[in-house]
Scaffold this motif. Structure first.
Motif, PDB file in Angstrom:
ATOM      1  N   LEU A  54       0.924  -1.253  -0.074  1.00 22.05           N
ATOM      2  CA  LEU A  54       0.041   0.064   0.061  1.00 22.05           C
ATOM      3  C   LEU A  54       0.869   1.251  -0.143  1.00 22.05           C
ATOM      4  N   LYS A  55       1.967   1.068   0.673  1.00 24.29           N
ATOM      5  CA  LYS A  55       2.868   2.515   0.665  1.00 24.29           C
ATOM      6  C   LYS A  55       3.411   2.653  -0.619  1.00 24.29           C
ATOM      7  N   ASP A  56       3.933   1.573  -1.259  1.00 22.68           N
ATOM      8  CA  ASP A  56       4.570   1.757  -2.791  1.00 22.68           C
ATOM      9  C   ASP A  56       3.543   2.267  -3.625  1.00 22.68           C
ATOM     10  N   THR A  57       2.136   1.695  -3.452  1.00 19.02           N
ATOM     11  CA  THR A  57       1.210   2.127  -4.371  1.00 19.02           C
ATOM     12  C   THR A  57       0.882   3.425  -4.210  1.00 19.02           C
ATOM     13  N   SER A  58       0.950   3.788  -2.979  1.00 17.20           N
ATOM     14  CA  SER A  58       0.603   5.358  -2.521  1.00 17.20           C
ATOM     15  C   SER A  58       1.545   6.242  -3.227  1.00 17.20           C
ATOM     16  N   GLU A  59       2.880   5.931  -3.327  1.00 19.73           N
ATOM     17  CA  GLU A  59       3.872   6.573  -3.653  1.00 19.73           C
ATOM     18  C   GLU A  59       3.956   6.806  -5.124  1.00 19.73           C
ATOM     19  N   LEU A  60       3.648   5.520  -5.824  1.00 17.76           N
ATOM     20  CA  LEU A  60       3.356   5.696  -7.241  1.00 17.76           C
ATOM     21  C   LEU A  60       2.359   6.425  -7.977  1.00 17.76           C
ATOM     22  N   ILE A  61       1.119   6.488  -7.065  1.00 17.06           N
ATOM     23  CA  ILE A  61       0.030   7.088  -7.455  1.00 17.06           C
ATOM     24  C   ILE A  61       0.525   8.550  -7.317  1.00 17.06           C
ATOM     25  N   SER A  62       1.163   9.082  -6.099  1.00 13.85           N
ATOM     26  CA  SER A  62       1.607  10.338  -5.896  1.00 13.85           C
ATOM     27  C   SER A  62       2.527  10.828  -7.240  1.00 13.85           C
ATOM     28  N   ASP A  63       3.533   9.972  -7.532  1.00 11.96           N
ATOM     29  CA  ASP A  63       4.244  10.458  -8.576  1.00 11.96           C
ATOM     30  C   ASP A  63       3.117  10.493  -9.974  1.00 11.96           C
ATOM     31  N   LEU A  64       2.388   9.773 -10.143  1.00 18.53           N
ATOM     32  CA  LEU A  64       1.533   9.657 -11.430  1.00 18.53           C
ATOM     33  C   LEU A  64       0.879  11.211 -11.206  1.00 18.53           C
ATOM     34  N   GLU A  65       0.393  11.285 -10.218  1.00 24.71           N
ATOM     35  CA  GLU A  65      -0.485  12.690  -9.967  1.00 24.71           C
ATOM     36  C   GLU A  65       0.170  13.852 -10.138  1.00 24.71           C
ATOM     37  N   ASN A  66       1.707  13.935  -9.929  1.00 21.45           N
ATOM     38  CA  ASN A  66       2.482  14.943 -10.091  1.00 21.45           C
ATOM     39  C   ASN A  66       2.877  14.981 -11.894  1.00 21.45           C
ATOM     40  N   ASP A  67       3.103  14.038 -12.253  1.00 19.77           N
ATOM     41  CA  ASP A  67       3.241  13.893 -13.814  1.00 19.77           C
ATOM     42  C   ASP A  67       2.252  14.395 -14.556  1.00 19.77           C
ATOM     43  N   LEU A  68       0.978  13.938 -14.058  1.00 22.26           N
ATOM     44  CA  LEU A  68      -0.200  14.456 -14.779  1.00 22.26           C
ATOM     45  C   LEU A  68      -0.245  15.842 -14.639  1.00 22.26           C
ATOM     46  N   ILE A  69      -0.008  16.414 -13.257  1.00 19.30           N
ATOM     47  CA  ILE A  69      -0.320  17.965 -13.099  1.00 19.30           C
ATOM     48  C   ILE A  69       0.814  18.581 -14.162  1.00 19.30           C
ATOM     49  N   GLU A  70       1.989  18.146 -14.182  1.00 23.79           N
ATOM     50  CA  GLU A  70       2.856  19.000 -15.164  1.00 23.79           C
ATOM     51  C   GLU A  70       2.324  18.797 -16.620  1.00 23.79           C
ATOM     52  N   ARG A  71       1.985  17.629 -16.848  1.00 23.60           N
ATOM     53  CA  ARG A  71       1.478  17.679 -18.005  1.00 23.60           C
ATOM     54  C   ARG A  71       0.295  18.346 -18.740  1.00 23.60           C
ATOM     55  N   THR A  72      -0.740  18.423 -17.656  1.00 23.01           N
ATOM     56  CA  THR A  72      -1.783  19.422 -17.838  1.00 23.01           C
ATOM     57  C   THR A  72      -1.638  20.790 -17.989  1.00 23.01           C
ATOM     58  N   GLU A  73      -0.304  21.142 -17.139  1.00 23.89           N
ATOM     59  CA  GLU A  73       0.043  22.659 -17.279  1.00 23.89           C
ATOM     60  C   GLU A  73       0.740  22.729 -18.546  1.00 23.89           C
ATOM     61  N   LYS A  74       1.730  22.057 -19.200  1.00 20.13           N
ATOM     62  CA  LYS A  74       2.055  21.886 -20.295  1.00 20.13           C
ATOM     63  C   LYS A  74       1.071  22.176 -21.560  1.00 20.13           C
ATOM     64  N   VAL A  75      -0.033  21.423 -21.398  1.00 16.58           N
ATOM     65  CA  VAL A  75      -1.048  21.432 -22.316  1.00 16.58           C
ATOM     66  C   VAL A  75      -1.708  22.663 -22.582  1.00 16.58           C
ATOM     67  N   LYS A  76      -1.886  23.244 -21.171  1.00 22.13           N
ATOM     68  CA  LYS A  76      -2.606  24.607 -21.094  1.00 22.13           C
ATOM     69  C   LYS A  76      -1.589  25.627 -21.789  1.00 22.13           C
ATOM     70  N   ASP A  77      -0.266  25.502 -21.408  1.00 19.61           N
ATOM     71  CA  ASP A  77       0.628  26.469 -22.119  1.00 19.61           C
ATOM     72  C   ASP A  77       0.393  26.263 -23.824  1.00 19.61           C
ATOM     73  N   LEU A  78       0.583  25.176 -24.198  1.00 19.76           N
ATOM     74  CA  LEU A  78       0.472  24.996 -25.640  1.00 19.76           C
ATOM     75  C   LEU A  78      -0.787  25.383 -26.150  1.00 19.76           C
ATOM     76  N   LYS A  79      -1.984  25.179 -25.469  1.00 23.37           N
ATOM     77  CA  LYS A  79      -3.129  25.608 -25.739  1.00 23.37           C
ATOM     78  C   LYS A  79      -3.273  27.240 -26.008  1.00 23.37           C
ATOM     79  N   GLU A  80      -2.653  27.992 -25.052  1.00 26.16           N
ATOM     80  CA  GLU A  80      -2.449  29.501 -25.257  1.00 26.16           C
ATOM     81  C   GLU A  80      -1.616  30.004 -26.405  1.00 26.16           C
ATOM     82  N   LYS A  81      -0.583  29.353 -26.395  1.00 27.22           N
ATOM     83  CA  LYS A  81       0.238  29.568 -27.753  1.00 27.22           C
ATOM     84  C   LYS A  81      -0.441  29.317 -28.748  1.00 27.22           C
ATOM     85  N   TYR A  82      -1.308  28.213 -29.128  1.00 30.32           N
ATOM     86  CA  TYR A  82      -1.984  27.940 -30.347  1.00 30.32           C
ATOM     87  C   TYR A  82      -3.065  28.990 -30.568  1.00 30.32           C
ATOM     88  N   GLU A  83      -3.763  29.632 -29.410  1.00 27.18           N
ATOM     89  CA  GLU A  83      -4.675  30.417 -29.667  1.00 27.18           C
ATOM     90  C   GLU A  83      -4.154  31.899 -30.105  1.00 27.18           C
TER      91      GLU A  83
END
Length: 170
Positions: A54-83
Protein backbone atom coordinates in the motif's frame (compact mmCIF):
# COMPACT_ATOMS: atom_id res chain seq x y z
CA UNK A 1 18.03 -19.67 26.42
CA UNK A 2 18.99 -21.50 23.25
CA UNK A 3 21.67 -24.11 23.31
CA UNK A 4 22.17 -24.38 19.57
CA UNK A 5 19.58 -27.15 19.27
CA UNK A 6 17.67 -27.25 15.97
CA UNK A 7 14.04 -26.12 16.18
CA UNK A 8 12.69 -29.52 15.16
CA UNK A 9 14.70 -31.31 17.86
CA UNK A 10 13.62 -28.73 20.43
CA UNK A 11 9.98 -29.27 19.48
CA UNK A 12 10.32 -33.07 19.75
CA UNK A 13 11.95 -32.79 23.19
CA UNK A 14 9.19 -30.51 24.44
CA UNK A 15 6.52 -32.91 23.16
CA UNK A 16 8.26 -35.86 24.93
CA UNK A 17 8.36 -33.98 28.24
CA UNK A 18 4.68 -33.04 27.92
CA UNK A 19 3.75 -36.73 27.36
CA UNK A 20 5.02 -37.60 30.78
CA UNK A 21 2.29 -35.49 32.41
CA UNK A 22 -0.67 -37.79 33.12
CA UNK A 23 -4.26 -37.04 32.15
CA UNK A 24 -3.39 -33.91 30.11
CA UNK A 25 -2.96 -34.15 26.36
CA UNK A 26 0.26 -32.07 26.53
CA UNK A 27 1.76 -32.70 23.07
CA UNK A 28 -1.50 -31.85 21.33
CA UNK A 29 -1.96 -28.65 23.33
CA UNK A 30 1.67 -27.71 22.53
CA UNK A 31 1.05 -28.29 18.80
CA UNK A 32 -2.02 -26.05 18.98
CA UNK A 33 0.03 -23.27 20.66
CA UNK A 34 2.79 -23.60 18.05
CA UNK A 35 0.26 -23.46 15.21
CA UNK A 36 -1.40 -20.39 16.73
CA UNK A 37 1.98 -18.73 17.17
CA UNK A 38 2.93 -19.47 13.56
CA UNK A 39 -0.48 -18.29 12.42
CA UNK A 40 0.09 -15.00 14.22
CA UNK A 41 3.48 -14.70 12.53
CA UNK A 42 2.06 -15.45 9.10
CA UNK A 43 -0.81 -12.99 9.65
CA UNK A 44 1.65 -10.35 10.86
CA UNK A 45 3.88 -11.01 7.83
CA UNK A 46 0.89 -10.72 5.50
CA UNK A 47 -0.20 -7.49 7.18
CA UNK A 48 3.35 -6.12 6.87
CA UNK A 49 3.53 -7.10 3.18
CA UNK A 50 0.14 -5.48 2.56
CA UNK A 51 1.32 -2.31 4.36
CA UNK A 52 4.49 -2.16 2.24
CA UNK A 53 2.47 -2.73 -0.93
CA UNK A 54 0.00 0.00 0.00
CA UNK A 55 2.85 2.37 0.80
CA UNK A 56 4.52 1.66 -2.58
CA UNK A 57 1.21 2.06 -4.37
CA UNK A 58 0.60 5.35 -2.60
CA UNK A 59 4.02 6.66 -3.68
CA UNK A 60 3.40 5.51 -7.27
CA UNK A 61 0.00 7.23 -7.34
CA UNK A 62 1.59 10.41 -5.94
CA UNK A 63 4.26 10.35 -8.68
CA UNK A 64 1.62 9.76 -11.35
CA UNK A 65 -0.45 12.63 -9.99
CA UNK A 66 2.57 14.99 -10.15
CA UNK A 67 3.32 13.90 -13.72
CA UNK A 68 -0.29 14.48 -14.75
CA UNK A 69 -0.30 17.94 -13.17
CA UNK A 70 2.90 18.88 -15.04
CA UNK A 71 1.56 17.58 -18.34
CA UNK A 72 -1.75 19.36 -17.83
CA UNK A 73 0.13 22.64 -17.29
CA UNK A 74 2.17 22.05 -20.46
CA UNK A 75 -1.03 21.35 -22.42
CA UNK A 76 -2.53 24.59 -21.10
CA UNK A 77 0.57 26.53 -22.19
CA UNK A 78 0.48 24.94 -25.63
CA UNK A 79 -3.22 25.72 -25.95
CA UNK A 80 -2.58 29.39 -25.10
CA UNK A 81 0.23 29.61 -27.66
CA UNK A 82 -1.97 27.96 -30.26
CA UNK A 83 -4.71 30.50 -29.62
CA UNK A 84 -2.21 33.38 -29.97
CA UNK A 85 -0.89 32.08 -33.28
CA UNK A 86 -4.36 31.35 -34.60
CA UNK A 87 -5.33 34.97 -33.86
CA UNK A 88 -2.29 36.16 -35.79
CA UNK A 89 -3.24 34.04 -38.80
CA UNK A 90 -6.73 35.51 -38.86
CA UNK A 91 -5.38 38.68 -40.48
CA UNK A 92 -6.96 38.83 -43.89
CA UNK A 93 -4.91 38.93 -47.08
CA UNK A 94 -6.47 42.26 -48.05
CA UNK A 95 -5.12 43.90 -44.91
CA UNK A 96 -1.62 42.57 -45.42
CA UNK A 97 -1.39 43.13 -49.20
CA UNK A 98 -0.50 46.88 -48.94
CA UNK A 99 2.29 46.00 -46.54
CA UNK A 100 3.64 43.37 -48.95
CA UNK A 101 3.51 45.84 -51.87
CA UNK A 102 5.44 48.45 -49.90
CA UNK A 103 8.02 45.89 -48.85
CA UNK A 104 8.47 44.77 -52.47
CA UNK A 105 8.98 48.36 -53.63
CA UNK A 106 11.59 48.97 -50.94
CA UNK A 107 13.54 45.85 -51.82
CA UNK A 108 13.24 46.55 -55.58
CA UNK A 109 14.76 50.05 -55.23
CA UNK A 110 17.83 48.66 -53.55
CA UNK A 111 18.47 46.14 -56.36
CA UNK A 112 19.25 48.77 -59.02
CA UNK A 113 21.64 50.70 -56.78
CA UNK A 114 23.40 47.49 -55.73
CA UNK A 115 23.84 46.41 -59.35
CA UNK A 116 25.36 49.76 -60.37
CA UNK A 117 27.74 49.75 -57.40
CA UNK A 118 28.84 46.17 -58.03
CA UNK A 119 29.40 46.98 -61.76
CA UNK A 120 31.78 49.84 -60.92
CA UNK A 121 33.60 47.78 -58.28
CA UNK A 122 34.14 44.95 -60.77
CA UNK A 123 35.21 47.37 -63.51
CA UNK A 124 37.75 49.03 -61.19
CA UNK A 125 39.11 45.66 -60.06
CA UNK A 126 39.49 44.52 -63.69
CA UNK A 127 41.38 47.69 -64.70
CA UNK A 128 43.71 47.37 -61.68
CA UNK A 129 44.50 43.74 -62.51
CA UNK A 130 45.15 44.67 -66.17
CA UNK A 131 47.57 47.48 -65.21
CA UNK A 132 49.31 45.25 -62.67
CA UNK A 133 49.73 42.57 -65.35
CA UNK A 134 51.33 45.06 -67.79
CA UNK A 135 53.68 46.36 -65.13
CA UNK A 136 54.77 42.95 -63.71
CA UNK A 137 54.95 41.07 -67.03
CA UNK A 138 58.52 42.19 -68.05
CA UNK A 139 59.89 41.37 -64.60
CA UNK A 140 58.44 37.88 -64.71
CA UNK A 141 59.85 37.35 -68.25
CA UNK A 142 63.33 38.42 -67.15
CA UNK A 143 63.19 36.17 -64.14
CA UNK A 144 61.98 33.22 -66.23
CA UNK A 145 64.66 33.76 -68.92
CA UNK A 146 67.35 34.08 -66.26
CA UNK A 147 66.36 30.73 -64.72
CA UNK A 148 66.27 29.01 -68.13
CA UNK A 149 69.80 30.19 -69.05
CA UNK A 150 71.14 28.91 -65.73
CA UNK A 151 69.62 25.51 -66.42
CA UNK A 152 71.19 25.42 -69.93
CA UNK A 153 74.58 26.35 -68.49
CA UNK A 154 74.40 23.54 -66.00
CA UNK A 155 73.57 21.08 -68.77
CA UNK A 156 76.60 22.06 -70.83
CA UNK A 157 79.01 21.94 -67.90
CA UNK A 158 78.40 18.24 -67.31
CA UNK A 159 81.24 16.06 -68.65
CA UNK A 160 80.46 13.63 -71.40
CA UNK A 161 80.60 9.99 -70.54
CA UNK A 162 82.72 7.87 -72.85
CA UNK A 163 80.88 4.69 -73.62
CA UNK A 164 83.72 3.08 -75.58
CA UNK A 165 85.16 -0.21 -74.47
CA UNK A 166 88.84 -0.38 -73.69
CA UNK A 167 91.00 -1.92 -76.41
CA UNK A 168 92.76 -5.15 -75.77
CA UNK A 169 96.54 -5.43 -75.90
CA UNK A 170 97.72 -7.61 -78.74
Amino acid sequence: MKLGIPKKAERNITRMILRTIPLIPGPEIYDIFVDLKQGKKSINEKIEKAYISLKDTSELISDLENDLIERTEKVKDLKEKYEEYSKLTEIEEEKIQPLLNQLEKTVGKGKIAERIISFFINLTAGVLIFILGIWVSPKIKNWYNKNNTQIEVKKTEQPEINNTTPTENK
